[in-house]
Design a protein around this motif. Structure first.
Motif, PDB file in Angstrom:
ATOM      1  N   ALA A  54      40.420  46.297  43.137  1.00  0.00           N
ATOM      2  CA  ALA A  54      39.378  45.510  42.476  1.00  0.00           C
ATOM      3  C   ALA A  54      38.959  44.301  43.302  1.00  0.00           C
ATOM      4  CB  ALA A  54      39.871  45.048  41.111  1.00  0.00           C
ATOM      5  N   ASP A  55      37.680  43.937  43.142  1.00  0.00           N
ATOM      6  CA  ASP A  55      37.187  42.670  43.675  1.00  0.00           C
ATOM      7  C   ASP A  55      37.418  41.609  42.590  1.00  0.00           C
ATOM      8  OD1 ASP A  55      35.311  43.397  41.769  1.00  0.00           O
ATOM      9  OD2 ASP A  55      33.625  43.495  43.156  1.00  0.00           O
ATOM     10  N   ILE A  56      36.955  40.386  42.816  1.00  0.00           N
ATOM     11  CA  ILE A  56      37.231  39.316  41.858  1.00  0.00           C
ATOM     12  C   ILE A  56      36.599  39.592  40.487  1.00  0.00           C
ATOM     13  CG2 ILE A  56      36.909  36.854  41.346  1.00  0.00           C
ATOM     14  CD1 ILE A  56      37.492  36.321  44.309  1.00  0.00           C
ATOM     15  N   PRO A  57      35.342  40.048  40.399  1.00  0.00           N
ATOM     16  CA  PRO A  57      34.833  40.394  39.063  1.00  0.00           C
ATOM     17  C   PRO A  57      35.658  41.510  38.410  1.00  0.00           C
ATOM     18  CG  PRO A  57      33.010  40.182  40.601  1.00  0.00           C
ATOM     19  CD  PRO A  57      34.285  40.121  41.404  1.00  0.00           C
ATOM     20  N   GLY A  58      36.128  42.444  39.205  1.00  0.00           N
ATOM     21  CA  GLY A  58      36.972  43.510  38.673  1.00  0.00           C
ATOM     22  C   GLY A  58      38.301  42.976  38.169  1.00  0.00           C
ATOM     23  N   LEU A  59      38.898  42.037  38.913  1.00  0.00           N
ATOM     24  CA  LEU A  59      40.144  41.414  38.459  1.00  0.00           C
ATOM     25  C   LEU A  59      39.922  40.652  37.158  1.00  0.00           C
ATOM     26  CD1 LEU A  59      41.563  40.064  41.861  1.00  0.00           C
ATOM     27  CD2 LEU A  59      42.267  42.129  40.613  1.00  0.00           C
ATOM     28  N   ALA A  60      38.764  40.001  37.038  1.00  0.00           N
ATOM     29  CA  ALA A  60      38.439  39.276  35.803  1.00  0.00           C
ATOM     30  C   ALA A  60      38.333  40.246  34.623  1.00  0.00           C
ATOM     31  CB  ALA A  60      37.140  38.495  35.980  1.00  0.00           C
ATOM     32  N   ARG A  61      37.684  41.373  34.842  1.00  0.00           N
ATOM     33  CA  ARG A  61      37.561  42.370  33.763  1.00  0.00           C
ATOM     34  C   ARG A  61      38.918  42.950  33.383  1.00  0.00           C
ATOM     35  NH1 ARG A  61      32.970  43.548  36.646  1.00  0.00           N
ATOM     36  NH2 ARG A  61      33.962  45.265  37.755  1.00  0.00           N
ATOM     37  N   ILE A  62      39.744  43.235  34.377  1.00  0.00           N
ATOM     38  CA  ILE A  62      41.086  43.751  34.112  1.00  0.00           C
ATOM     39  C   ILE A  62      41.864  42.734  33.270  1.00  0.00           C
ATOM     40  CG2 ILE A  62      43.330  44.263  35.175  1.00  0.00           C
ATOM     41  CD1 ILE A  62      41.671  45.479  37.549  1.00  0.00           C
ATOM     42  N   GLY A  63      41.823  41.492  33.700  1.00  0.00           N
ATOM     43  CA  GLY A  63      42.537  40.441  32.963  1.00  0.00           C
ATOM     44  C   GLY A  63      42.015  40.272  31.548  1.00  0.00           C
ATOM     45  N   ALA A  64      40.699  40.286  31.385  1.00  0.00           N
ATOM     46  CA  ALA A  64      40.115  40.133  30.051  1.00  0.00           C
ATOM     47  C   ALA A  64      40.514  41.297  29.150  1.00  0.00           C
ATOM     48  CB  ALA A  64      38.596  40.016  30.151  1.00  0.00           C
ATOM     49  N   ASN A  65      40.537  42.498  29.701  1.00  0.00           N
ATOM     50  CA  ASN A  65      40.968  43.653  28.904  1.00  0.00           C
ATOM     51  C   ASN A  65      42.435  43.532  28.495  1.00  0.00           C
ATOM     52  OD1 ASN A  65      38.535  45.088  28.671  1.00  0.00           O
ATOM     53  ND2 ASN A  65      38.773  45.896  30.737  1.00  0.00           N
ATOM     54  N   LYS A  66      43.244  42.948  29.360  1.00  0.00           N
ATOM     55  CA  LYS A  66      44.654  42.740  29.014  1.00  0.00           C
ATOM     56  C   LYS A  66      44.795  41.680  27.918  1.00  0.00           C
ATOM     57  CE  LYS A  66      46.837  44.588  33.081  1.00  0.00           C
ATOM     58  NZ  LYS A  66      47.687  45.591  32.456  1.00  0.00           N
ATOM     59  N   VAL A  67      43.966  40.632  27.975  1.00  0.00           N
ATOM     60  CA  VAL A  67      43.970  39.634  26.898  1.00  0.00           C
ATOM     61  C   VAL A  67      43.622  40.314  25.575  1.00  0.00           C
ATOM     62  CG1 VAL A  67      42.834  37.581  25.954  1.00  0.00           C
ATOM     63  CG2 VAL A  67      43.435  37.651  28.378  1.00  0.00           C
ATOM     64  N   LYS A  68      42.574  41.127  25.601  1.00  0.00           N
ATOM     65  CA  LYS A  68      42.146  41.795  24.369  1.00  0.00           C
ATOM     66  C   LYS A  68      43.244  42.715  23.831  1.00  0.00           C
ATOM     67  CE  LYS A  68      38.435  44.300  22.165  1.00  0.00           C
ATOM     68  NZ  LYS A  68      37.127  44.916  22.310  1.00  0.00           N
ATOM     69  N   ALA A  69      43.901  43.452  24.707  1.00  0.00           N
ATOM     70  CA  ALA A  69      44.972  44.355  24.274  1.00  0.00           C
ATOM     71  C   ALA A  69      46.138  43.569  23.667  1.00  0.00           C
ATOM     72  CB  ALA A  69      45.455  45.209  25.447  1.00  0.00           C
ATOM     73  N   LYS A  70      46.527  42.478  24.312  1.00  0.00           N
ATOM     74  CA  LYS A  70      47.651  41.682  23.803  1.00  0.00           C
ATOM     75  C   LYS A  70      47.266  40.981  22.501  1.00  0.00           C
ATOM     76  CE  LYS A  70      51.867  40.325  24.328  1.00  0.00           C
ATOM     77  NZ  LYS A  70      52.950  41.298  24.232  1.00  0.00           N
ATOM     78  N   ALA A  71      46.028  40.496  22.408  1.00  0.00           N
ATOM     79  CA  ALA A  71      45.570  39.849  21.180  1.00  0.00           C
ATOM     80  C   ALA A  71      45.492  40.861  20.035  1.00  0.00           C
ATOM     81  CB  ALA A  71      44.219  39.181  21.405  1.00  0.00           C
ATOM     82  N   THR A  72      45.061  42.070  20.332  1.00  0.00           N
ATOM     83  CA  THR A  72      45.000  43.125  19.311  1.00  0.00           C
ATOM     84  C   THR A  72      46.402  43.466  18.816  1.00  0.00           C
ATOM     85  OG1 THR A  72      42.973  43.998  20.275  1.00  0.00           O
ATOM     86  CG2 THR A  72      44.213  45.477  18.850  1.00  0.00           C
ATOM     87  N   ALA A  73      47.344  43.573  19.721  1.00  0.00           N
ATOM     88  CA  ALA A  73      48.734  43.855  19.337  1.00  0.00           C
ATOM     89  C   ALA A  73      49.303  42.709  18.503  1.00  0.00           C
ATOM     90  CB  ALA A  73      49.591  44.097  20.578  1.00  0.00           C
ATOM     91  N   THR A  74      48.981  41.478  18.876  1.00  0.00           N
ATOM     92  CA  THR A  74      49.457  40.321  18.126  1.00  0.00           C
ATOM     93  C   THR A  74      48.833  40.288  16.735  1.00  0.00           C
ATOM     94  OG1 THR A  74      49.733  39.119  20.207  1.00  0.00           O
ATOM     95  CG2 THR A  74      49.726  37.798  18.192  1.00  0.00           C
ATOM     96  N   LEU A  75      47.578  40.635  16.640  1.00  0.00           N
ATOM     97  CA  LEU A  75      46.906  40.698  15.339  1.00  0.00           C
ATOM     98  C   LEU A  75      47.585  41.739  14.442  1.00  0.00           C
ATOM     99  CD1 LEU A  75      44.608  39.769  13.509  1.00  0.00           C
ATOM    100  CD2 LEU A  75      43.106  41.384  14.702  1.00  0.00           C
ATOM    101  N   ARG A  76      47.948  42.870  15.002  1.00  0.00           N
ATOM    102  CA  ARG A  76      48.679  43.889  14.226  1.00  0.00           C
ATOM    103  C   ARG A  76      50.036  43.347  13.764  1.00  0.00           C
ATOM    104  NH1 ARG A  76      46.510  47.649  17.950  1.00  0.00           N
ATOM    105  NH2 ARG A  76      48.411  47.586  19.186  1.00  0.00           N
TER     106      ARG A  76
END
Length: 172
Positions: A54-76
């Protein structure tokens, strides 16, 4: 003539630039050095199969998707705790956290991803900073509680949000 074409093709493919794993690891490491939680950043980005290329925008998207996944798990997790909670003040704190985490999952992170995709990183930084602040607000709801049952996951959501906001800020 036919041999010349074959030789030319072989020669040109031999010297094509190849993005090595070392170079991509260096991009992850260099990028993560600009964030407040280096080890978390490196671990999150290197664990994704697309991270090394990944380039930097790709790293940002990867990181944001990981935030969303962890936040979704925490919400559950919060939802599960709510079903078992007997103490009214604990229920109130958990309900507040449901609202905060819904904002992270439904608004903050999608806004950040959309901003990166559209080339408007300012709103991406804002979205991930909002996510970090939502996690802090959730933690504050437990200041008068004997324990904070989602402390570990909440900290990861906060810290990872701060990491990704820093990565997106590189695009400004």
């Amino acid at each position: 003539m036919n041999r010349f074409i074959c030789f030319s093709l072989i020669f040109s493919f031999t010297f094509l630039p190849v993005k090595s794993r070392e170079n991509s690891a260096t991009l992850i490491e260099t990028t993560c050095k600009t964030t407040p939680f280096y080890n978390l950043c490196v671990s999150a980005l290197q664990s994704d199969p697309d991270g090394p290329s990944a380039d930097i925008p790709g790293l940002a998207r990867i990181g944001a998707n990981k935030v969303k996944a962890k936040a979704t798990a925490t919400l559950r997790q919060i939802t599960g705790l709510l079903k078992e909670a007997k103490d009214p003040s604990l229920k109130t704190a958990l309900l507040d956290c449901v609202d905060f985490y819904n904002a992270i999952v439904e608004y903050d992170v999608p806004m950040a991803i959309d901003a990166v995709v559209k080339g408007d990183p300012k709103f991406g930084v804002q979205g991930l900073n909002d996510a970090a602040n939502e996690a802090l607000a959730c933690a504050r709801r437990f200041e008068n509680q004997p324990k904070f049952p989602i402390e570990g996951n909440n900290k990861v959501v906060h810290d990872l949000s701060a990491v990704v906001a820093s990565i997106i800020a590189l695009l400004l």
